[in-house]
Design a protein around this motif. Structure first.
Motif: not given
Length: 194
Positions: A124-128, A166-176
């Motif tokens: 969460r911190h990094v993706l902020h 968390v990744v999906h919420h912070a960057a929904p456009h990004a490939i995981r």
């Protein structure tokens, strides 16, 4: 005991194989100059070429981004870990790459000894800082190696299941991206995918 003619025979066989594969006109330099390579031999530039570890990027400097043009790359790969870039230090570089139209892949490394809740908080911190600029986000980077503690595939899978939302919420456009392991990590990855 190696016979004297064995290396010569091997060289002749290799030459014959190349000549046969190249087709008619191989022996003649003049004929070869006018032949077009068969389609199966032609190479095309890959659609995406990435460059990682760009000099100065983790400290925010965009001065090294020219290396992407050198290699006709359009993807900047940045490895963020708890000691390098986790507090937004790479932001200037990542923003510059994004403005230039390059895709940004973040590989977010964490300490294996951390509890899952700490890893979730860390993401969460990094993706902020970086989430809005990311084209792809790797959950972990070579976690099969000793990254501040040992990890196994089962635990990595549990971390993935906790961090991916968390990744999906912070960057929904990004490939995981899952399973960015070292060259020795196949067994680790296989156990994570079970």
């Amino acid at each position: 005991k190696t016979r004297m003619w064995t290396p010569i025979l091997a060289a002749l066989l290799v030459s014959a194989a190349w000549a046969t594969a190249a087709g008619p006109g191989f022996a003649s330099a003049r004929a070869t100059a006018h032949l077009k390579a068969p389609a199966r031999w032609r190479t095309t530039r890959p659609k995406l070429i990435g460059v990682g570890d760009v000099s100065g990027c983790l400290t925010g400097s965009s001065a090294g981004l020219g290396v992407l043009r050198t290699y006709h790359a359009s993807v900047l790969r940045v490895v963020i870990d708890p000691l390098h870039g986790a507090n937004g230090q790479a932001l200037g570089c990542i923003q510059a790459a994004h403005r230039a139209g390059d895709k940004v892949q973040l590989a977010i490394n964490y300490f294996n000894a951390w509890r899952t809740s700490k890893i979730v908080s860390y993401f969460r911190h990094v993706l902020h800082y970086y989430g809005r600029y990311a084209w792809a986000i790797s959950i972990g980077n070579e976690q099969d190696l000793n990254q501040g503690g040992h990890e196994n595939g089962t635990r990595y899978a549990a971390v993935w299941r906790s961090v991916e939302p968390v990744v999906h919420h912070a960057a929904p456009h990004a490939i995981r991206v899952a399973g960015e392991v070292s060259p020795w990590g196949f067994a680790f990855l296989k156990s994570a995918l079970r």
